[in-house]
Design a protein around this motif. Structure first.
Motif, PDB file in Angstrom:
ATOM      1  N   GLY A   1       7.520  -2.977  -5.674  1.00  0.00           N
ATOM      2  CA  GLY A   1       7.506  -3.964  -4.599  1.00  0.00           C
ATOM      3  C   GLY A   1       7.258  -5.349  -5.142  1.00  0.00           C
ATOM      4  N   PRO A   2       7.305  -6.346  -4.268  1.00  0.00           N
ATOM      5  CA  PRO A   2       7.149  -7.729  -4.723  1.00  0.00           C
ATOM      6  C   PRO A   2       5.727  -8.079  -5.133  1.00  0.00           C
ATOM      7  N   ARG A   3       4.746  -7.307  -4.669  1.00  0.00           N
ATOM      8  CA  ARG A   3       3.346  -7.577  -5.006  1.00  0.00           C
ATOM      9  C   ARG A   3       2.679  -6.271  -5.402  1.00  0.00           C
ATOM     10  N   PRO A   4       1.680  -6.327  -6.267  1.00  0.00           N
ATOM     11  CA  PRO A   4       1.002  -5.091  -6.665  1.00  0.00           C
ATOM     12  C   PRO A   4       0.195  -4.502  -5.507  1.00  0.00           C
ATOM     13  N   GLN A   5       0.085  -3.185  -5.487  1.00  0.00           N
ATOM     14  CA  GLN A   5      -0.708  -2.489  -4.481  1.00  0.00           C
ATOM     15  C   GLN A   5      -2.191  -2.474  -4.836  1.00  0.00           C
TER      16      GLN A   5
END
Length: 119
Positions: free
Chosen positions: A93-97
């Motif tokens: 995804g575009p940002r880390p979880q």
């Protein structure tokens, strides 16, 4: 004994087994058990397994891990992902979880402020 069936365990031995499994991964939950909501976790498990969980939306509030694996935010997501067999650190995804706090992180609380000379 709780059979690992991908839903939040309802008995004490099952919750202990879940806690042991999370500890084996280096995770230390910091939220008291009365603040865990079984239905919420089970719905998240189902959504993660059927592909309907919104990972982009969830990444706006990433799981926060302390320097020693303390789960400081995102407790429900950590448990649901574990039960669903998902490694949050590799979710695309575009940002880390997951956001890890640095080793020198020191939580601020009233008792620390009352003892400012304590390292």
């Amino acid at each position: 004994m709780w059979a690992h069936n991908s839903y939040y365990p309802t008995d004490q031995p099952g919750r202990q087994q879940l806690a042991d499994e999370l500890a084996a991964k280096g995770l230390k939950p910091t939220q008291p058990k009365n603040r865990f909501f079984q239905d919420k976790i089970n719905k998240m498990v189902d959504a993660m397994k059927d592909g309907s969980f919104d990972w982009n939306k969830s990444s706006f509030q990433p799981v926060i891990l302390g320097p020693n694996g303390e789960v400081m935010g995102g407790h429900h997501r950590v448990i649901a992902a574990h039960l669903a067999g998902i490694d949050l650190t590799v979710v695309p995804g575009p940002r880390p979880q997951v956001q890890r706090l640095p080793q020198n992180f020191r939580p601020v609380s009233d008792w620390i402020d009352a003892l400012p000379d304590v390292p």
